[in-house]
Design a protein around this motif. Structure first.
Motif, short mmCIF file in Angstrom:
data_model
loop_
_atom_site.label_atom_id
_atom_site.label_comp_id
_atom_site.label_asym_id
_atom_site.label_seq_id
_atom_site.Cartn_x
_atom_site.Cartn_y
_atom_site.Cartn_z
N THR A 1 10.61 1.47 0.31
CA THR A 1 10.16 3.18 -0.48
C THR A 1 10.05 2.38 -2.37
OG1 THR A 1 11.57 4.88 -0.94
CG2 THR A 1 12.72 2.64 -0.52
N MET A 2 9.32 3.15 -3.01
CA MET A 2 9.71 3.50 -4.12
C MET A 2 11.24 4.01 -4.78
SD MET A 2 6.09 4.76 -5.40
CE MET A 2 6.33 3.79 -6.72
N ILE A 3 11.07 3.61 -5.35
CA ILE A 3 12.77 4.61 -6.15
C ILE A 3 11.86 4.93 -7.38
CG2 ILE A 3 15.17 4.14 -6.87
CD1 ILE A 3 14.55 3.51 -3.73
N GLU A 4 12.44 6.42 -7.48
CA GLU A 4 10.97 7.31 -8.42
C GLU A 4 12.54 8.52 -9.03
OE1 GLU A 4 7.23 7.93 -8.31
OE2 GLU A 4 7.08 7.38 -5.86
N LEU A 5 13.20 8.53 -8.18
CA LEU A 5 14.28 9.43 -8.32
C LEU A 5 15.43 9.35 -8.92
CD1 LEU A 5 12.19 11.98 -6.08
CD2 LEU A 5 12.37 12.42 -8.25
N ILE B 1 0.68 -0.91 0.26
CA ILE B 1 -0.26 0.08 0.22
C ILE B 1 0.58 1.57 0.40
CG2 ILE B 1 -1.87 1.28 0.76
CD1 ILE B 1 -2.60 -1.17 2.44
N ARG B 2 0.93 2.45 -0.96
CA ARG B 2 1.91 3.49 -0.77
C ARG B 2 0.52 4.36 -0.32
NH1 ARG B 2 1.96 5.93 -7.29
NH2 ARG B 2 0.49 6.81 -6.70
N LEU B 3 0.90 5.07 0.86
CA LEU B 3 0.94 6.41 1.00
C LEU B 3 0.66 7.96 -0.22
CD1 LEU B 3 2.59 6.56 4.84
CD2 LEU B 3 0.13 5.01 4.23
N LEU B 4 0.10 8.77 0.17
CA LEU B 4 -0.51 9.53 -0.97
C LEU B 4 0.03 10.39 -1.67
CD1 LEU B 4 -3.18 10.34 -0.93
CD2 LEU B 4 -2.72 12.30 0.27
N ASP B 5 0.34 10.22 -2.35
CA ASP B 5 1.45 10.49 -3.57
C ASP B 5 1.11 11.56 -4.53
OD1 ASP B 5 3.36 10.73 -5.43
OD2 ASP B 5 2.58 9.27 -6.48
N PRO B 6 -0.08 12.12 -4.67
CA PRO B 6 -0.28 13.16 -5.61
C PRO B 6 -0.27 14.40 -5.33
CG PRO B 6 -2.21 12.44 -5.13
CD PRO B 6 -1.34 11.34 -4.55
N SER C 1 7.56 14.69 -19.51
CA SER C 1 6.79 14.95 -18.48
C SER C 1 5.82 13.91 -19.57
CB SER C 1 6.54 16.06 -19.03
OG SER C 1 4.92 16.20 -18.64
N ARG C 2 5.91 13.16 -18.73
CA ARG C 2 5.31 11.63 -18.69
C ARG C 2 3.53 12.31 -18.81
NH1 ARG C 2 4.26 8.92 -12.94
NH2 ARG C 2 2.34 8.07 -13.59
N ASP C 3 3.05 13.25 -19.37
CA ASP C 3 1.78 14.09 -19.16
C ASP C 3 2.21 14.17 -20.64
OD1 ASP C 3 0.48 12.91 -17.10
OD2 ASP C 3 1.70 14.40 -15.72
N HIS D 1 4.65 19.95 -4.49
CA HIS D 1 4.08 19.12 -3.39
C HIS D 1 3.54 18.17 -3.27
CE1 HIS D 1 2.46 20.55 1.27
NE2 HIS D 1 3.05 19.59 1.86
N ARG D 2 4.10 16.98 -3.00
CA ARG D 2 3.77 15.88 -3.01
C ARG D 2 5.03 14.58 -3.02
NH1 ARG D 2 5.62 12.91 -9.15
NH2 ARG D 2 4.96 10.53 -7.79
N GLY D 3 4.22 13.16 -2.95
CA GLY D 3 4.67 12.04 -2.86
C GLY D 3 5.05 11.98 -1.08
N ASN E 1 7.64 5.27 -13.52
CA ASN E 1 7.06 6.16 -14.61
C ASN E 1 7.31 7.10 -13.95
OD1 ASN E 1 5.09 3.96 -15.56
ND2 ASN E 1 3.68 4.85 -13.60
N ASP E 2 8.00 7.46 -12.77
CA ASP E 2 8.18 8.82 -12.67
C ASP E 2 9.72 8.58 -12.53
OD1 ASP E 2 6.50 11.02 -11.92
OD2 ASP E 2 5.69 9.81 -9.83
N LEU E 3 10.56 7.93 -12.73
CA LEU E 3 12.09 7.43 -12.59
C LEU E 3 12.36 7.88 -14.30
CD1 LEU E 3 14.52 6.71 -11.05
CD2 LEU E 3 14.81 4.45 -11.94
MG MG Z 1 5.20 7.43 -9.63
#
Ligand code: MG
Ligand code: PEP
Length: 883
Positions: free
Chosen positions: A754-758, A628-633, A790-792, A676-678, A780-782
């Motif tokens: 933890t996620m490794i995304e940076l 379960i990932r805690l709040l990210d966006p 930008s992924r978007d 202000h995320r993650g 995705n973020d990595l």
């Molecule tokens: Mg991500």
């Protein structure tokens, strides 16, 4: 260098038949010649020549002339005819042949070697004047189309007018003199459209065709096809030149295409189509409607014209014997082209047949059961991406249908969408997010981009082996072909079916498994996953090392994932629960609160909801790990829009609308993805993560008590860049755990990772692993942060990046192994050095991409996590990666 390899008449220069050098068609012609099957003699010009032709700027090396002449001499020697001979001319076909079959390239020129003199020789030698002039007009028509690239409509029109003038409806009614007159007409058309007379020198004809094949490798539509199918641009195509055999020499002659098993269902029964007194392109182009190969297929379809099995029993028996030899030799289902010339069977091509996912599964499982291949080979045979076709819904059999007509079931699956009549419109509307059905008289390689953009394809003409059918099956698009009662008015953009008129934009449903075409949208049902699918998956699971988990956050998605064989949840994105309509107001209240106290009031409203979410997920995933990932966006994403939403939040929070608006303006971000995320949310508002941790532990204890089996939550902190961040977050989780366990007098095991995304997290993975008990690569973020794309927004320019070869594939779809991959390898290595055996997974979109999964296997990750529908794809891809 040797550029020309001969085959037939006891010769097979190609030896083992190297597909890379000779192309698929050339290698298999050589292979068939080598095992003594009846193959007309010929030669192959190698793919190397094609590559060299392009690097040398479109010129041939001096030595090629003599090698080609030598190849022609070989054909002349075996057939006893001479190329360009006025008395009894040798005619040849010229075909392209890349390593894998590729629609979009110049395909075939037949009857090459005919001119005003040799046609007379052919008439005399064959004793059939009509046949000779028919062959000549076919040659001019094809050569003008594919080599000279003149408007083929003009030639078709001339033929139609000629028939009308005589009051004929069928080509077969045309007499020798009619064809002769049409040849004259065609020649003047060429002079007019090409400004030069039709080439009379047979060697000019031959070189023109060879250059057209090489030239077609760089045609736009061939490039599009290569891009869509990840085929390297530097492979090149081979050219095959082969003695003609004639399926149009009367009623003991025929031509056909066949599969050694049914390419739609996989059934172990010969499947094919043939036409008496015709040449190959008549079948493929859908000009005449072909007849069935076998009696069984004819009877099943309730068709009248005799099958080949009934009309030509002896030749059919010979063909069936060849099918057996070919399947045993190539150990795969074969797609065959053959011609019967006056009772004698000739093999023109064999290759592994394209098939639907359903057929691929069945054939692989059957062949392993027959002992033709091993279980592991069966696993390797099925393209994981193609499973997609099987996992998607089909039409609900109980739903009412307004059936307009029925065509051929050319590619399975059901689709609904708005009618469009051309490929460009299909592409445009797809980009706007519309589902479309592409409706055409017949499709051609120019339509490929539109077929790709469409949800389904419907054609008025063409058989099961027409262009539309073959391409749609390859792409996994549902397709109904040859719906004969369809009449399309391209100018008015309308479609008439059985007296009813539909216009562009009207909704249509097609069922590619039955051939039905329906007005409006028809509801669908979930697929059946037992049988061959289950067997192959079980074989795959035996060889796979990587575990497969799912990205899922609703109980329904978790159940789907579990049914598809997921071994846990690899990523539960808790924000998806926050967006729920019933909760969003409380979430907004929390975000817009200007004090910790205000936030806690709102969070208390969310706690029971989150606890319930987690309890349901733990239930469905009983006995399996759940990450379960805690709040990210970014908080920015939750801000209210418009007056009504502000008023609602103001009411819930008991504050004024104006104050709320001011607060929202303060929270606005220019670059939310880097804002202000993650875990930055957890650092600034620890109470959010406290509430989430509490919900997780309370839910886990409820389920432990209820089911006796404790779930194993793996709590994951997003977007960590430094060890200190993770330390702070882990301290929050551990302290909530202590509190809850004390309150309840019970506990569960859990992990904090933890996620490794940076990139910084990847570099400092050694340190971060001192705190983190597992890593999950958020690729995705990595990818976004490593490449700085930008992924978007990347969609707007990434296609060009792929076209120009900057990336082989979209890096958000398939891992950039060299760059992002290096960071993953490095982080894995550094993490393991600190914490021996640290659990490593991947939960970016790449976790469902076969090529990326192969990379994960190589890097030794423990699991991949993919969206529920891609779980089976990932299981199979993981097995293939381990083979
Ligand atoms: Mg991500
Ligand atoms: C990721 O970044 O790869 C990831 C899985 O997280 P998200 O897509 O939710 O940002």
């Amino acid at each position: 260098t040797r550029y020309v390899y001969r085959f037939g008449g006891g010769v097979d220069d190609g030896g083992k038949g190297d597909k890379n050098l000779l192309g698929g068609k050339g290698a298999n012609l050589d292979g068939m010649a080598a095992i003594g099957l009846p193959v007309p003699p010929g030669f192959t010009i190698t793919t190397e020549m094609c590559t060299r032709y392009y690097t040398d700027g479109g010129v041939y090396p001096e030595s090629l002339k003599a090698q080609v002449a030598n190849g022609i001499a070989h054909i002349e020697g075996v057939t006893g005819k001479k190329f360009g001979d006025k008395a009894d001319p040798l005619l040849v076909s010229v075909r392209s042949g890349a390593r894998i079959s590729m629609p979009g390239m110049m395909d075939t020129v037949l009857n090459l070697g005919l001119n005003d003199e040799t046609v007379i020789g052919l008439a005399a030698a064959s004793g059939d004047e009509r046949f000779a002039w028919d062959s000549y007009r076919r040659f001019i028509q094809m050569y003008s189309d594919v080599v000279l690239e003149l408007d083929h409509g003009a030639f078709e029109e001339a033929l139609e007018i000629a028939k009308e003038d005589q009051g004929y409806t069928l080509d077969t009614e045309m007499t020798a003199d009619d064809w002769k007159a049409l040849v004259a007409e065609y020649k003047s058309l060429v002079s007019k459209l090409w400004n030069r007379p039709f080439p009379q020198d047979v060697n000019d004809q031959l070189w023109g065709a060879i250059s057209a094949v090489f030239g077609s490798w760089q045609a736009d539509r061939a490039k599009v096809y290569r891009r869509l199918n990840s085929i390297p641009h530097d492979w090149g195509t081979a050219v095959n030149v082969q003695a003609m055999v004639f399926g149009n020499m009367g009623d003991t002659s025929a031509t056909g295409v066949a599969f050694t098993r049914d390419p739609a269902t996989g059934e172990n029964a010969y499947y094919g189509e043939y036409l008496i007194n015709a040449q190959g392109e008549d079948v493929v182009a859908g000009i005449r409607t072909p007849q069935y190969l076998t009696k069984q297929a004819r009877e099943r379809a309730g068709a009248k014209p005799l099958s080949m099995e009934e009309a030509m029993p002896e030749t059919y028996a010979e063909l069936a014997r060849v099918f057996q030899i070919l399947e045993t030799h190539y150990r795969d289902m074969q797609d065959i082209e053959f011609t019967v010339q006056q009772g004698k069977l000739w093999m023109l091509q064999t290759r592994s047949g394209k098939r639907t996912a359903k057929a691929a599964l069945k054939i692989a499982v059957d062949m392993a059961n027959e002992g033709l291949i091993t279980e592991e080979e069966a696993v390797a045979r099925v393209d994981p991406a193609a499973l997609d076709q099987l996992l998607h819904p089909t039409l609900d059999p109980k739903a009412p249908r307004d059936v307009l007509t029925k065509g051929l079931p050319a590619s399975p699956g059901a689709a609904s969408g708005a009618i469009v009549f051309d490929a460009d419109t299909a592409e445009r509307r797809n980009e706007l997010g519309d589902s479309v059905i592409l409706v055409r008289v017949e499709t051609s390689p120019e339509d490929i981009h539109g077929m790709h953009a469409a949800k389904g394809i419907l054609t008025a003409r063409g058989g099961m082996t027409s262009h539309a059918a073959v391409v749609a099956r390859g792409m996994g698009r549902p397709c109904v072909s040859g719906a004969g009662s369809l009449s399309i008015d391209n100018a008015a953009k309308t479609l008439r079916i059985e007296g009813r008129t539909l216009k562009e934009g009207d909704i249509l449903t097609i069922d590619g498994s039955t051939g039905e075409v329906m007005a409006g949208e028809v509801p669908t049902v979930q697929p059946e996953l037992a049988g061959d699918f289950g067997i192959l998956m079980a074989w795959a699971d035996k060889v796979r090392r990587l575990k497969v988990r799912a990205n899922a956050e609703t109980p329904l998605d978790c159940q789907t994932a579990r049914d598809f064989g997921a071994e846990g949840v690899g990523l539960c994105r808790t924000e998806h629960m926050f967006f729920d309509a019933a909760r969003i107001t409380a979430v907004r209240e929390m975000i817009l609160a200007d004090s910790e106290k205000g936030r806690r009031i709102a969070l208390d409203k969310l706690l029971p909801e989150q606890r319930d979410d987690f309890a349901q997920i733990f239930m469905v995933m009983a006995g399996l790990p759940v990450t379960i990932r805690l709040l990210d966006p970014p908080l920015h994403e939750f801000l209210p829009h418009g007056e009504a939403e502000f008023e609602e939040v103001a009411k819930a929070a008991g504050v004024g609308v104006e104050a709320l608006k001011r607060r929202a303006a303060e929270l606005h971000e220019f670059n939310p993805m880097l804002g202000h995320r993650g875990c930055r949310l957890g650092v600034t508002y620890p109470e959010i993560y406290e509430m989430q941790a509490r919900a997780i532990f309370e839910a886990a204890l409820i389920i432990k008590q209820r089911s006796g089996e404790a779930p194993i939550p793996e709590i994951m902190i997003p977007l960590v860049a430094t060890k200190k961040e993770l330390e702070l977050m882990k301290a929050i989780v551990d302290s909530v755990a202590r509190q809850v366990f004390e309150e309840q007098g019970a506990s569960v095991d859990y992990l904090v990772g933890t996620m490794i995304e940076l990139p910084r997290a990847a570099l400092k993975a050694g340190e971060i692993a001192e705190v983190g008990e597992f890593f999950s690569f958020g690729t995705n973020d990595l990818t976004q942060t490593t490449i700085g794309i930008s992924r978007d927004d990347a969609g707007r320019f990434l296609t060009q990046y792929v076209d120009k070869g900057i990336f082989a594939r979209d890096p958000f779809v398939s891992i950039d192994v060299e760059g992002v991959g290096e960071l993953i390898e490095l982080a894995a290595e550094r993490g393991r050095a600190t914490r021996n055996g640290i659990k490593l997974g991947i939960c970016g979109e790449h976790g469902g991409d076969p090529a990326s999964i192969a990379f994960c296997e190589k890097t030794g990750l423990d699991y991949v996590s993919a969206s529920p529908y891609r779980v089976p794809i990932a299981r199979l891809a993981a097995a293939q990666a381990a083979l």
